[in-house]
Motif scaffolding. Structure first.
Motif, PDB file in Angstrom:
ATOM      1  N   ARG A 181      31.321 -30.456 -10.751  1.00 37.52           N
ATOM      2  CA  ARG A 181      30.429 -31.675 -10.239  1.00 37.52           C
ATOM      3  C   ARG A 181      29.943 -31.014  -9.945  1.00 37.52           C
ATOM      4  O   ARG A 181      27.969 -31.191 -10.003  1.00 37.52           O
ATOM      5  N   ARG A 184      28.023 -30.382 -13.734  1.00 37.70           N
ATOM      6  CA  ARG A 184      27.112 -31.563 -14.139  1.00 37.70           C
ATOM      7  C   ARG A 184      25.779 -31.895 -13.071  1.00 37.70           C
ATOM      8  O   ARG A 184      25.357 -32.761 -14.420  1.00 37.70           O
ATOM      9  N   ALA A 185      26.156 -31.933 -12.455  1.00 39.49           N
ATOM     10  CA  ALA A 185      24.740 -32.438 -11.300  1.00 39.49           C
ATOM     11  C   ALA A 185      23.119 -31.622 -12.124  1.00 39.49           C
ATOM     12  O   ALA A 185      22.313 -32.129 -12.577  1.00 39.49           O
ATOM     13  N   ASP A 189      24.433 -35.557 -14.931  1.00 42.41           N
ATOM     14  CA  ASP A 189      25.854 -35.859 -15.058  1.00 42.41           C
ATOM     15  C   ASP A 189      26.244 -35.979 -16.348  1.00 42.41           C
ATOM     16  O   ASP A 189      26.807 -36.881 -16.259  1.00 42.41           O
TER      17      ASP A 189
END
Length: 197
Positions: A181, A184-185, A189
């Motif tokens: 997470r 990815r952020a 994404d």
């Protein structure tokens, strides 16, 4: 037929047999070094840089050799055990690893003098992603980073990561989820640990 006493086994999956045999014939342990040292070197080099990788790989095998009497012979594959040892040794370099990622995230993008527009665009995009990835890795907690990198760079399964880190598979999954997470952020994404479908 070649007996076990004259030549160490070299077939995949016989790590436990090699370790058992090395208890009476220490020289057979060298087969494990030949089999896994390059893999461990690549992993450590990616995490800490090539400057310390060779020393840590050597230390990993010294620790493994000293602890071979305690190896669980019910586990045929020694990779998770060796990755567990090297990960613990990397922990001593935790500050330098985070500093390395922070430094990589600040590197300027190198200009590409190649006249091909697609190559330039790809190079700029890759350099920007590399800096963002390095910053994201620097921002992860040690446990989350270990799990993510053992999976992505060590090419271990969830079960092997759990064995290497000495944690339950459920903890591996939750740490991996949290790390993915955050990364990815940081990358807009994009999850770099998943293959494109």
């Amino acid at each position: 037929m070649v007996s076990k006493m004259t030549a160490p086994p070299t077939a995949p999956g016989l790590d436990a047999e090699l370790i058992a045999e090395s208890r009476t014939r220490p020289e057979t342990f060298a087969v494990l070094f030949d089999r896994y040292s390059a893999m461990l070197y690549r992993y450590v080099s990616r995490r800490l840089g090539p400057e310390v990788a060779e020393d840590l790989v050597g230390e990993t095998f010294m620790v493994a050799f000293a602890r071979r009497d305690r190896y669980d012979l019910g586990r045929p594959d020694a990779r998770p055990w060796l990755f567990g040892i090297v990960t613990k040794l990397i922990a001593r370099h935790h500050r330098s690893e985070a500093a390395r990622y922070r430094a990589l995230s600040r590197l300027p993008m190198s200009p590409d003098t190649e006249p091909v527009a697609d190559r330039v665009a790809a190079g700029v995009s890759a350099a920007a992603s590399k800096a963002r990835l390095a910053a994201a890795l620097a921002g992860l907690g040690k446990g989350d980073r270990d799990v993510l990198l053992l999976l992505a760079w060590g090419d271990l399964s969830y079960e092997e990561v759990a064995e290497a880190a000495g944690i339950p598979v459920g903890t591996v999954k939750s740490r991996l989820n949290r790390a993915r997470r955050k990364v990815r952020a940081a990358l807009g994404d994009i999850d770099p640990t998943r293959d494109e479908e």
